[in-house]
Scaffold this motif. Structure first.
Motif, short mmCIF file in Angstrom:
data_model
loop_
_atom_site.label_atom_id
_atom_site.label_comp_id
_atom_site.label_asym_id
_atom_site.label_seq_id
_atom_site.Cartn_x
_atom_site.Cartn_y
_atom_site.Cartn_z
N ASP A 1 61.41 -34.00 27.87
CA ASP A 1 62.67 -33.44 27.38
C ASP A 1 62.82 -33.70 25.89
OD1 ASP A 1 64.60 -35.67 26.77
OD2 ASP A 1 64.31 -36.14 28.88
N ASN B 1 64.76 -35.28 24.08
CA ASN B 1 65.10 -36.61 23.58
C ASN B 1 63.87 -37.42 23.17
OD1 ASN B 1 68.05 -36.61 23.92
ND2 ASN B 1 67.49 -36.23 26.05
N GLU C 1 62.50 -29.71 28.63
CA GLU C 1 63.94 -29.61 28.89
C GLU C 1 64.78 -29.91 27.65
OE1 GLU C 1 65.09 -31.97 32.25
OE2 GLU C 1 63.32 -31.35 33.38
N GLY C 2 65.92 -29.24 27.57
CA GLY C 2 66.91 -29.53 26.55
C GLY C 2 66.76 -28.73 25.27
#
Length: 189
Positions: A41, A43, A67-68
């Protein structure tokens, strides 16, 4: 841009990484110059980008799978500002926007029948990515030949390769380089 020289560094294998925890193995591998991130993701991306860049390797994130990430121009702009070097995507609108952001673009194409070959060539010709990645890498030689003739781009192959002989066969058919998550295939030079 000369994709095979600048991204692949003349090597025939790129490391496909599905889990963020496995990134260090690819960074430390002496035969790997390009890392294709196929999961995780957003982050974790800043740290991964710093580690890959410090190792003087190239990171391309599959933006459809990480993701994200906003699946739009703003998301691509953020990735560029983070220092990401390139992206992989199946979506032509994202490939086009990524090129406009001056990211390296690999357009992933699934080849399942004769019609998908025509569609893939038409879409890639319209976008003009830096390279295309065909899945599976076990496609017939004439498909690779037709794509190279029509597009004039490097053709990467991914998927359905298990052995060194599978890789050799794909390369002999004309695929320029392979992306694989199988560590034992990373040693092929």
């Amino acid at each position: 841009m000369e994709f095979l020289t600048k991204v692949m560094a003349g090597r025939k294998i790129g490391a496909a990484i599905r889990r963020v925890e496995d990134i260090q193995e690819a960074i430390g591998h002496r035969n790997i110059n390009s890392i294709f991130l196929l999961g995780g993701d957003i982050n974790y991306l800043p740290t991964i980008i710093k580690r890959v860049t410090a190792a003087k390797k190239v990171l391309l994130a599959h933006i459809d799978l990480v993701e994200g990430i906003g699946k739009d121009r703003a998301g691509l702009h953020l990735l560029k500002r983070m220092g990401l070097q390139g992206v992989v995507t199946t979506k032509s609108n994202l490939a086009k926007a990524a090129k406009e952001e001056e990211l390296i673009v690999v357009q992933r194409l699934f080849i399942v029948d004769s019609e998908s070959i025509k569609t893939a060539i038409r879409v890639a010709d319209n976008i003009k990515p830096h390279a295309v990645e065909v899945l599976p890498a076990t496609i017939p030689e004439y498909v690779i030949r037709d794509m190279k003739k029509s597009l004039g781009l490097p053709v990467l192959g991914g998927g359905l390769l298990k052995t060194e002989s599978d890789v050799q066969e794909a390369l002999e058919k004309g695929i320029d380089a392979i992306t694989t998550s199988l560590r034992h295939l990373w040693n092929i030079i």
